[in-house]
Design a protein around this motif. Structure first.
Motif, PDB file in Angstrom:
ATOM      1  N   ALA B 256       0.826  -1.199   0.000  1.00  0.00           N
ATOM      2  CA  ALA B 256       0.000   0.000   0.000  1.00  0.00           C
ATOM      3  C   ALA B 256       0.861   1.250   0.000  1.00  0.00           C
ATOM      4  O   ALA B 256       1.918   1.282   0.634  1.00  0.00           O
ATOM      5  CB  ALA B 256      -0.907   0.002   1.234  1.00  0.00           C
ATOM      6  N   THR B 258       0.933   5.768  -1.611  1.00  0.00           N
ATOM      7  CA  THR B 258       0.374   6.834  -2.427  1.00  0.00           C
ATOM      8  C   THR B 258       1.369   7.175  -3.540  1.00  0.00           C
ATOM      9  O   THR B 258       2.535   7.442  -3.256  1.00  0.00           O
ATOM     10  CB  THR B 258       0.105   8.080  -1.561  1.00  0.00           C
ATOM     11  OG1 THR B 258      -0.766   7.714  -0.489  1.00  0.00           O
ATOM     12  CG2 THR B 258      -0.541   9.193  -2.376  1.00  0.00           C
ATOM     13  N   VAL B 285      -5.045  -2.803  -6.871  1.00  0.00           N
ATOM     14  CA  VAL B 285      -6.243  -3.248  -6.170  1.00  0.00           C
ATOM     15  C   VAL B 285      -6.853  -2.089  -5.384  1.00  0.00           C
ATOM     16  O   VAL B 285      -6.155  -1.405  -4.645  1.00  0.00           O
ATOM     17  CB  VAL B 285      -5.869  -4.381  -5.180  1.00  0.00           C
ATOM     18  CG1 VAL B 285      -7.118  -4.931  -4.492  1.00  0.00           C
ATOM     19  CG2 VAL B 285      -5.121  -5.498  -5.905  1.00  0.00           C
ATOM     20  N   THR B 286      -8.154  -1.853  -5.569  1.00  0.00           N
ATOM     21  CA  THR B 286      -8.849  -0.913  -4.684  1.00  0.00           C
ATOM     22  C   THR B 286     -10.155  -1.536  -4.243  1.00  0.00           C
ATOM     23  O   THR B 286     -10.625  -2.511  -4.831  1.00  0.00           O
ATOM     24  CB  THR B 286      -9.170   0.457  -5.354  1.00  0.00           C
ATOM     25  OG1 THR B 286     -10.306   0.307  -6.203  1.00  0.00           O
ATOM     26  CG2 THR B 286      -7.995   0.994  -6.148  1.00  0.00           C
ATOM     27  N   ALA B 294      -3.158   4.287 -12.195  1.00  0.00           N
ATOM     28  CA  ALA B 294      -3.407   5.190 -11.070  1.00  0.00           C
ATOM     29  C   ALA B 294      -2.483   6.386 -11.224  1.00  0.00           C
ATOM     30  O   ALA B 294      -1.271   6.221 -11.360  1.00  0.00           O
ATOM     31  CB  ALA B 294      -3.143   4.473  -9.750  1.00  0.00           C
ATOM     32  N   PRO B 295      -3.051   7.608 -11.210  1.00  0.00           N
ATOM     33  CA  PRO B 295      -2.229   8.794 -11.426  1.00  0.00           C
ATOM     34  C   PRO B 295      -1.547   9.272 -10.141  1.00  0.00           C
ATOM     35  O   PRO B 295      -1.803   8.733  -9.065  1.00  0.00           O
ATOM     36  CB  PRO B 295      -3.260   9.825 -11.890  1.00  0.00           C
ATOM     37  CG  PRO B 295      -4.512   9.437 -11.152  1.00  0.00           C
ATOM     38  CD  PRO B 295      -4.468   7.933 -11.026  1.00  0.00           C
ATOM     39  N   THR B 296      -0.728  10.278 -10.273  1.00  0.00           N
ATOM     40  CA  THR B 296      -0.081  10.905  -9.122  1.00  0.00           C
ATOM     41  C   THR B 296      -1.126  11.304  -8.089  1.00  0.00           C
ATOM     42  O   THR B 296      -2.154  11.868  -8.437  1.00  0.00           O
ATOM     43  CB  THR B 296       0.676  12.173  -9.583  1.00  0.00           C
ATOM     44  OG1 THR B 296       1.581  11.812 -10.606  1.00  0.00           O
ATOM     45  CG2 THR B 296       1.440  12.801  -8.431  1.00  0.00           C
ATOM     46  N   GLY B 297      -0.870  10.985  -6.850  1.00  0.00           N
ATOM     47  CA  GLY B 297      -1.766  11.375  -5.768  1.00  0.00           C
ATOM     48  C   GLY B 297      -2.694  10.262  -5.326  1.00  0.00           C
ATOM     49  O   GLY B 297      -3.283  10.319  -4.265  1.00  0.00           O
ATOM     50  N   ARG B 298      -2.826   9.220  -6.135  1.00  0.00           N
ATOM     51  CA  ARG B 298      -3.772   8.150  -5.813  1.00  0.00           C
ATOM     52  C   ARG B 298      -3.187   7.190  -4.780  1.00  0.00           C
ATOM     53  O   ARG B 298      -2.027   6.790  -4.880  1.00  0.00           O
ATOM     54  CB  ARG B 298      -4.094   7.395  -7.111  1.00  0.00           C
ATOM     55  CG  ARG B 298      -5.337   6.559  -7.068  1.00  0.00           C
ATOM     56  CD  ARG B 298      -6.587   7.391  -7.035  1.00  0.00           C
ATOM     57  NE  ARG B 298      -7.717   6.577  -6.598  1.00  0.00           N
ATOM     58  CZ  ARG B 298      -8.549   5.962  -7.434  1.00  0.00           C
ATOM     59  NH1 ARG B 298      -8.396   6.089  -8.738  1.00  0.00           N
ATOM     60  NH2 ARG B 298      -9.529   5.226  -6.976  1.00  0.00           N
ATOM     61  N   SER B 299      -4.003   6.853  -3.787  1.00  0.00           N
ATOM     62  CA  SER B 299      -3.612   5.856  -2.788  1.00  0.00           C
ATOM     63  C   SER B 299      -4.068   4.486  -3.267  1.00  0.00           C
ATOM     64  O   SER B 299      -5.246   4.298  -3.543  1.00  0.00           O
ATOM     65  CB  SER B 299      -4.266   6.173  -1.438  1.00  0.00           C
ATOM     66  OG  SER B 299      -3.647   7.276  -0.839  1.00  0.00           O
ATOM     67  N   VAL B 300      -3.134   3.566  -3.358  1.00  0.00           N
ATOM     68  CA  VAL B 300      -3.441   2.268  -3.963  1.00  0.00           C
ATOM     69  C   VAL B 300      -2.824   1.120  -3.170  1.00  0.00           C
ATOM     70  O   VAL B 300      -2.034   1.330  -2.252  1.00  0.00           O
ATOM     71  CB  VAL B 300      -2.862   2.184  -5.402  1.00  0.00           C
ATOM     72  CG1 VAL B 300      -3.572   3.156  -6.321  1.00  0.00           C
ATOM     73  CG2 VAL B 300      -1.363   2.430  -5.395  1.00  0.00           C
ATOM     74  N   VAL B 301      -3.228  -0.093  -3.572  1.00  0.00           N
ATOM     75  CA  VAL B 301      -2.526  -1.306  -3.156  1.00  0.00           C
ATOM     76  C   VAL B 301      -2.122  -2.004  -4.446  1.00  0.00           C
ATOM     77  O   VAL B 301      -2.938  -2.141  -5.355  1.00  0.00           O
ATOM     78  CB  VAL B 301      -3.427  -2.218  -2.301  1.00  0.00           C
ATOM     79  CG1 VAL B 301      -2.764  -3.574  -2.064  1.00  0.00           C
ATOM     80  CG2 VAL B 301      -3.759  -1.563  -0.968  1.00  0.00           C
TER      81      VAL B 301
END
Lengths: 299, 643
Positions: B256, B258, B285-286, B294-301
């Protein structure tokens, strides 16, 4: 790929919630059952998906919450499957402290502030999430996202840790803790739009329905159970009302409304001329009262 | 105030704005005016301000709009803002988060704090007073923190009769300042926060001004954060600092974090720092389903296609453009604590998931905000902006701050109080000190045919290094000479390495900065090791003020043959003995970074011997050292080691 405003707020909150899970030994999430708590819980589920939320939820039960709130709380715990801790101040309960006889300030101190400290001490929690937003009240506007509390849970507004970029300092000594506010940068309207966009379930009291109320000093109070104390000449009447914020029913004012759906609530909000905390009796004692309470350890 | 308040649907666009001005520039009034004239105030908030205006306001009977921004009770009493306050409002075009930071000089740290998360800065200038030291300081910090979108609001135009020439002269001074700082030309807007001209509506008093009102500009300006993706690489270079591992069961293992630069795409090859392993992104995965990108700033796994070891503090990056790695970086720090920076002391450095011990090993200078240039600094104090070298215990993964605000920044944490004491912006990797220099790979050590046992038998001793450390005037050279004489009389063979003699030859190229002092100790330690290898006893007399550097010397020479002797008379005794007047010169600032005066001396915590030379005479000190050498069988009844 443009990220819209709600996505940006969600990303920031998820980042904060994960930081807490990574940095602290034993976090807990304060769950007030309100709309902000519901959003915060939803964000926590997103933060750790596909895993479970890795910390318990704590509800400080004053025994004077709306009965619909308690039913909603227990149903959510079962459906979502989070660990729920419920705490009531046993001393306050034994002394029969209630909002009618003891005044809102004293009652809030015993049944909310002291109860919260008891629960945090008992669980030896080193981080506690709260759903407060900086736009709610003026003293909140200066609160950090990671807000340091000393061994007595006190907040010192003049001696806060500077908070830079997204490098959160969660280090605490023994007995000290951090209150964490992942919704710091959200506004009330953001919360409503997010609830709509994510189909988050909320307590039905937020939507207008015919309910038994009495009007006292311009505030509409709901007669939620048989413990309600009527003053001379008061009689419950059925009006279509909803609540902008939820707490203890004798201390929470309703607004007259016919907004029975989320969309209608948001439309009504858009025309609102009064802020949401206005419905809370405890904030009006004196200007700056929230700051006094926060210094003592109130959320 | 006309019409019904409007709380529009939040617009998709969000701008984070920093407001800065000095105490009397009327900044809080301006913010209040923005909210008031945009009809964004709730009635009860306004009612509370009206009530407070009557008792504590400073607007002489009018509604004091400044009270909206100044939240805390104590601050309202003082009439100044003292912390970072966040305010939220939306117009149909844009949503805003305003970080309101104080203008008073001693609160630089708060402004830096607010600036670290802002994309645009509004700097207030008082039209009557023009550009002040505060304006310079604010411009400097805004520039330092990487905010390239700047608006200068020339406030209190009412006090200068809304005169165009006054505005133009300030605007031209502002452009001059910006050019001196290397900032792009800021937009200058004339306003009167008190009366409202130029804030939301143009007003009737400045017909000569044909530019946008402040609000209009804030709604329209394109203020992309230049520091996120300022590497010049189109689309940015992927940077995903890992926050934590998500591992609900043995079937799923995700990471996980950002995305703080670039775009993450499923299927892309990535590299994991610091291991350098490469793999591919298997899934993003969300909670709401998998993403393709997923762009800059996105929190992801994310999950990876290979099972490789990834943990908190690792950074997942674009393999074509990896970040830098170093144990030593140069950085600009803003000091935020009451207690001064201590050079050489251990602090914690934190950047997201990377947390490590570090020391500031050198202070190159302090920024003088008036002169806009770096000046020598004897100390780094609260609100100082300094350029320093930071040495970390582990390898730091970073980009220069001008390229990435997240991977280019850090905070310093004081270990005992856990307080955040500094904000840091990384410039570059610093050249490694000679301690870490790795000899060429083709070099090979040339061995002697004479064994240690043969040497011990011939010389009647086992080799050791005696390090005499202490402040100037502690008696290091005196005792080194006496010890040398005593061992000579006993038929032992020694080499005396006096710090002063080192500086006359081997170290004649070195000065007295902490870095140069460290290098002098290293050279002495290398010589001591050489002579120890030849069976001789080395007697080194050095101030060696840094505990960390002495520790390195011990490692280099070998702990089993290193004796640390701390000469510890009171400082007054050292000063009294100082015939050369070095202490007085240091007091006057003529000698910089002088241990015991303007630079720290870390007292040895675990010295083998501590000798107070104000109470023990020279002979007693020598006897203590020779007794220690005898006890360790370096001299006296020397047992010949096994060959």
């Amino acid at each position: 790929m443009e990220r819209d405003r709600l996505q940006r707020l969600e990303d920031e909150s998820v980042h904060i919630i994960r930081e807490v899970a990574a940095q602290f030994r034993k976090p807990v999430m304060l769950y007030s059952i309100g709309k902000d708590s519901s959003v915060m819980l939803h964000l926590a589920r997103k933060a750790f998906h596909p895993g479970p939320v890795p910390f318990p939820l704590l509800h400080v039960d004053t025994t004077w919450k709306f009965s619909e709130m308690i039913a909603f709380r227990d149903r959510m715990a079962g459906e979502i499957g989070f660990e729920l801790i419920v705490h009531t101040n046993p001393d306050g309960l034994a002394a029969g402290i209630n909002p009618f006889d003891h005044g809102s300030a004293h009652y809030t101190d015993i049944m909310k502030t002291q109860a919260l400290k008891q629960a945090l001490d008992a669980g030896r929690f080193d981080a506690a999430f709260g759903g407060a937003r900086r736009d709610e009240e003026r003293s909140r506007a200066k609160e950090r996202v990671f807000s340091f509390r000393d061994g007595q849970h006190r907040w010192d507004p003049k001696n806060q840790r500077p908070e830079l970029w997204n490098h959160y300092n969660g280090r605490v000594g023994s007995g000290e803790s951090i209150r964490v506010f992942p919704l710091s940068n959200w506004t009330e309207l953001d919360v409503w739009h997010y609830i709509g966009a994510n189909e988050i379930e909320i307590v039905p009291l937020y939507l207008a329905a015919p309910r038994p109320v009495v009007e006292r000093d311009g505030t509409l109070l709901m007669v939620d159970d048989e413990r309600f104390r009527f003053e001379a000449g008061e009689r419950p009447e059925t009006r279509s009302v909803r609540f902008r914020t939820l707490g203890c029913y004798p201390l929470t004012g309703a607004v007259e409304s016919t907004a029975a759906t989320l969309a209608e609530v948001v439309a009504e909000m858009a025309a609102a001329t009064r802020s949401e905390r206005e419905g809370r009796v405890i904030d009006h004692d004196q200007s700056g009262s929230m700051e006094h309470k926060k210094r003592e350890g109130y959320f | 105030m006309g019409g019904e308040p409007v709380a529009p649907r939040p617009s998709a666009d969000l701008l984070r704005v920093l407001t800065c001005g000095s105490v009397d520039d009327g900044k809080s009034t301006l913010i209040g005016r923005l909210l008031h004239d945009s009809d964004l105030l709730y009635e009860d908030h306004l009612a509370a301000v009206r009530k407070d205006s009557a008792t504590t306001g400073h607007a002489g009977g009018q509604v004091d709009l400044a009270l909206l921004a100044d939240g805390l009770v104590a601050e309202r009493e003082q009439g100044i803002t003292i912390d970072v306050a966040h305010l939220y409002f939306s117009t149909p075009r844009r949503s805003f988060i305003i970080a309101d930071t104080p203008g008073h000089e001693q609160y630089t740290r708060n402004m830096v704090t607010g600036a670290s998360t802002s994309e645009l800065a509004v700097i207030l200038v008082d039209a009557a007073r023009g550009i002040t030291t505060q304006t310079r300081r604010h411009s400097l910090i805004v520039n330092l923190l990487g905010i390239s979108s700047v608006v200068v609001a020339v406030n209190k135009m009412d006090l200068v009769d809304y005169r165009e020439d006054r505005f133009e002269s300030i605007a031209s001074a502002v452009r001059e300042l910006a050019s001196a700082l290397g900032l792009p030309d800021p937009v200058c807007i004339p306003v009167s926060a008190l009366h409202g001209d130029g804030v939301v509506e143009p007003g009737a008093n400045m017909g000569w001004y044909d530019g946008p009102c402040l609000m209009e500009h804030l709604e329209q300006v394109d203020a992309a954060v230049h520091a996120a993706g300022a590497s010049g690489i189109v689309g940015g270079r992927l940077r995903l600092p890992v926050q934590l591992v998500i591992r609900p069961d043995h079937r799923f293992r995700g990471f996980a974090g950002t995305v703080c630069e670039g775009t993450l795409r499923a299927g892309d090859r990535v590299r994991v720092e610091p291991s350098g392993r490469t793999t591919a992104i298997a899934r993003i995965v969300t909670f709401d389903g998998d993403l393709e990108e997923a762009p800059t700033g996105r929190s992801v796994v994310i999950t990876t296609s290979d099972e490789i070891d990834i943990g908190r503090g690792d950074v997942i990056v674009d393999p074509a453009h990896p970040p830098q790695r170093a144990r030593r970086v140069t950085a600009t720090i803003v000091w935020m604590a009451e207690a001064d920076l201590v050079v050489g002391r251990e602090y914690l450095l934190a950047q997201g998931g990377q947390t490590m011990s570090c020391r500031v090993s050198e202070v190159m200078g302090r920024l003088d905000v008036d002169a806009l240039e770096s000046v020598p600094a004897a100390a780094v104090r609260l609100n100082d902006i300094a350029t320093v070298t930071v040495r970390t215990d582990a390898e730091l993964i970073f980009d220069p701050y001008t390229q990435n605000r997240t991977t280019g920044s850090f905070i310093l944490i004081e270990r005992s109080s856990n307080a955040t004491v500094a904000a840091g912006m990384i410039e570059a990797a610093a050249p490694a000190a000679a301690w870490e220099a790795v000899p060429g790979a083709t070099l090979e050590r040339q061995r002697s045919s004479i064994s240690g046992a043969e040497r011990a038998e011939r010389l009647g001793q086992r080799p050791a290094t005696v390090l005499l450390t202490g402040l100037t005037g502690a008696g290091k050279s005196t005792i080194a000479s006496a010890l040398e004489r005593e061992l000579f009389e006993r038929g032992r063979t020694t080499v005396r390495l006096d710090g002063e003699n080192m500086r006359l030859g081997v170290s004649r190229d070195l000065g007295f900065s902490s870095r140069d002092r460290s290098e002098n100790v290293r050279r002495t330690a290398e010589l001591a090791r050489l002579v120890n290898d030849q069976g001789l006893i080395a007697i080194a007399a050095l101030v060696a003020p840094s505990a960390a550097v002495r520790e390195r010397a011990r490692e280099l020479i070998g702990a089993d043959r290193f004796v640390e002797v701390f000469l510890d008379p009171p400082l007054e005794v050292c000063r009294a003995r100082d015939r050369a007047g070095l202490y007085e010169a240091a007091d006057r600032g003529e000698i910089r970074q002088f241990p015991g005066v303007s630079a720290p001396y870390d007292k040895p915590a675990n010295a083998d011997l501590v000798l107070d030379t104000s109470r023990l005479d020279v002979d007693a000190c020598v006897r203590a050292i020779t007794a220690w050498l005898e006890a360790g069988q370096f001299i006296g009844a020397v047992e010949t080691p096994e060959p």
